[in-house]
Design an enzyme around this catalytic site. Structure first.
Site, PDB file in Angstrom:
ATOM      1  N   ILE A 316       9.703 -31.914 126.359  1.00  0.00           N
ATOM      2  CA  ILE A 316       8.742 -32.161 125.276  1.00  0.00           C
ATOM      3  C   ILE A 316       7.407 -31.685 125.830  1.00  0.00           C
ATOM      4  O   ILE A 316       6.791 -32.364 126.660  1.00  0.00           O
ATOM      5  CB  ILE A 316       8.686 -33.645 124.890  1.00  0.00           C
ATOM      6  CG1 ILE A 316      10.049 -34.111 124.363  1.00  0.00           C
ATOM      7  CG2 ILE A 316       7.614 -33.884 123.832  1.00  0.00           C
ATOM      8  CD1 ILE A 316      10.107 -35.576 124.003  1.00  0.00           C
ATOM      9  N   PRO A 317       6.954 -30.502 125.438  1.00  0.00           N
ATOM     10  CA  PRO A 317       5.883 -29.804 126.161  1.00  0.00           C
ATOM     11  C   PRO A 317       4.472 -30.290 125.832  1.00  0.00           C
ATOM     12  O   PRO A 317       3.656 -29.553 125.253  1.00  0.00           O
ATOM     13  CB  PRO A 317       6.083 -28.353 125.730  1.00  0.00           C
ATOM     14  CG  PRO A 317       6.616 -28.470 124.333  1.00  0.00           C
ATOM     15  CD  PRO A 317       7.495 -29.697 124.334  1.00  0.00           C
ATOM     16  N   CYS A 318       4.153 -31.518 126.244  1.00  0.00           N
ATOM     17  CA  CYS A 318       2.805 -32.019 126.026  1.00  0.00           C
ATOM     18  C   CYS A 318       1.780 -31.226 126.835  1.00  0.00           C
ATOM     19  O   CYS A 318       0.580 -31.294 126.556  1.00  0.00           O
ATOM     20  CB  CYS A 318       2.724 -33.507 126.351  1.00  0.00           C
ATOM     21  SG  CYS A 318       3.276 -33.965 127.999  1.00  0.00           S
ATOM     22  N   HIS A 319       2.248 -30.459 127.828  1.00  0.00           N
ATOM     23  CA  HIS A 319       1.329 -29.626 128.608  1.00  0.00           C
ATOM     24  C   HIS A 319       0.761 -28.467 127.790  1.00  0.00           C
ATOM     25  O   HIS A 319      -0.204 -27.827 128.219  1.00  0.00           O
ATOM     26  CB  HIS A 319       2.040 -29.081 129.857  1.00  0.00           C
ATOM     27  CG  HIS A 319       3.249 -28.252 129.556  1.00  0.00           C
ATOM     28  ND1 HIS A 319       4.502 -28.799 129.369  1.00  0.00           N
ATOM     29  CD2 HIS A 319       3.407 -26.907 129.400  1.00  0.00           C
ATOM     30  CE1 HIS A 319       5.375 -27.843 129.120  1.00  0.00           C
ATOM     31  NE2 HIS A 319       4.739 -26.683 129.130  1.00  0.00           N
ATOM     32  N   ARG A 320       1.345 -28.188 126.623  1.00  0.00           N
ATOM     33  CA  ARG A 320       0.857 -27.092 125.777  1.00  0.00           C
ATOM     34  C   ARG A 320      -0.268 -27.519 124.848  1.00  0.00           C
ATOM     35  O   ARG A 320      -0.686 -26.748 123.989  1.00  0.00           O
ATOM     36  CB  ARG A 320       2.013 -26.503 124.964  1.00  0.00           C
ATOM     37  CG  ARG A 320       3.082 -25.852 125.834  1.00  0.00           C
ATOM     38  CD  ARG A 320       4.283 -25.380 125.051  1.00  0.00           C
ATOM     39  NE  ARG A 320       5.380 -25.021 125.961  1.00  0.00           N
ATOM     40  CZ  ARG A 320       6.638 -24.884 125.600  1.00  0.00           C
ATOM     41  NH1 ARG A 320       6.992 -25.086 124.330  1.00  0.00           N
ATOM     42  NH2 ARG A 320       7.566 -24.571 126.487  1.00  0.00           N
TER      43      ARG A 320
END
Length: 353
Positions: A316-320
């Site tokens: 779940i790419p919260c880094h994006r």
């Protein structure tokens, strides 16, 4: 990114000298071969007239260059550092060894240089990483059904209490508090950005976090409560699947994860996470962008809270998601990891373009 870009002569000299100070900070595109390399690449050095220097992998792709198969410029830059490479190999060869600064000196390394190098690339020192690796040995022993005393010995701890305390610091409780017949199983998962903990059942992944995330003990306890105490050690097919997919992701071979996910959150929080999954690798969104995509433009702060509550890192790419001004903002795994993930994914974006 380079804050002040060195001139051509400086970068060409760095290329000729394979200067490690520029590794990962600048790349060279070679017109005669159509490939781009790290400045530390061991290949035969190109003529000046054939060289163009770039700050990012993405710029090299945009200019039409292919990555060099020898120096692998799209791989995480830390793997090209000879100090890191040597010590990581030694760490894997002797995972239960109690490393100290005298060991580094005997190998010809300056401890302060090693400390700075590992801190810059991984956000932790080599000795901290070695301690985590020892704990991994103990964790693996428990996951394979071993007793706590066997895990303690595997981890190289002389004192049972020291092992219990070290273990509890990571997962919030001592090994004996976990179930021997669990529904949810926790195990160690490797990554170039540091070890991760995966918790899965037979059909879904419930948690994937970096080992040093401060919220990890709280998240583990919450999962244990939800599972009525049925949380223990071991692997499932889901654990193996996410390990395989993470390896492909960090190797630059796959940008999409297919592991089934269990999303533990409110309906709004789950909606945010599902929206994050829609963001393509190599693309950045703001919290405001996500709120608008959900039809809730006024819910920017709620989106930020949901983003921070994500307990399935990378997948779940919260880094994006960044601040409206382009700043990295907070990231539970550490801003250095967020930057590394963004840099890695630029290669995916360039490939898709």
């Amino acid at each position: 990114m380079l804050m002040i870009r060195p001139n051509f002569d400086t970068l060409y000299d760095a290329l000729l000298n394979r200067d490690p100070a520029y590794d990962g900070r600048a790349f060279v595109g070679v017109a005669s071969t159509g490939i781009f390399c790290r400045l530390t690449c061991s290949a035969r050095k190109p003529k000046r007239k054939n060289c163009t220097f770039y700050e990012t992998v993405s710029e090299c792709f945009d200019a039409g260059f292919r990555p060099c198969k020898r120096c692998k410029p799209t791989a995480p830059e830390a793997s090209a550092d000879p100090v890191i490479k040597t010590l990581v190999i030694e760490l894997e060869r002797r995972p239960g060894y109690r490393w100290g600064e005298p060991d580094l000196r005997r190998m010809g390394f300056d401890p302060s240089t090693v400390r700075r190098t590992f801190k810059r690339h991984f956000g932790m020192t080599f000795l901290e990483m070695a301690r985590q690796r020892r704990l991994q040995e103990g964790f693996s022993a428990l996951a394979e059904g071993g007793k706590v005393i066997e895990a303690q010995i595997s981890a190289g701890f002389e004192s049972p209490s020291a092992f219990r305390d070290a273990f509890a610091k990571i997962l919030g409780q001592a090994p004996g508090a976990f179930s021997s017949n669990p529904l949810l199983k926790a195990d160690w998962v490797s990554s170039p950005l540091g070890p991760m903990i995966a918790i899965a059942d037979q059909s879904q992944l419930h948690l994937l976090e970096f080992l040093d995330r401060k919220a990890l003990p709280t998240e583990v306890k919450k999962l244990q409560r939800n599972a009525s105490g049925s949380l223990g050690f071991g692997r499932t097919e889901i654990t193996d699947q996410i390990q395989e997919e993470l390896t492909g992701f960090f190797d630059g071979n796959r940008a999409i994860f297919e592991t089934p996910l269990a999303l533990h959150g409110t309906p709004f929080t789950r909606d945010v996470w599902l929206e994050l999954i829609k963001i393509p690798a190599g693309t950045i969104r703001s919290y405001s962008d996500v709120a608008k995509a959900l039809g809730r433009p006024e819910a920017v702060r709620a989106v930020a809270r949901a983003n921070g509550a994500n307990q399935i890192a990378v997948v779940i790419p919260c880094h994006r998601v960044m601040g409206a001004d382009g700043s990295l903002t907070g990231y539970g795994g550490g801003l250095w990891r967020k930057q590394k993930l963004i840099e890695l994914e630029r290669g995916y974006r360039a490939t898709d373009d």
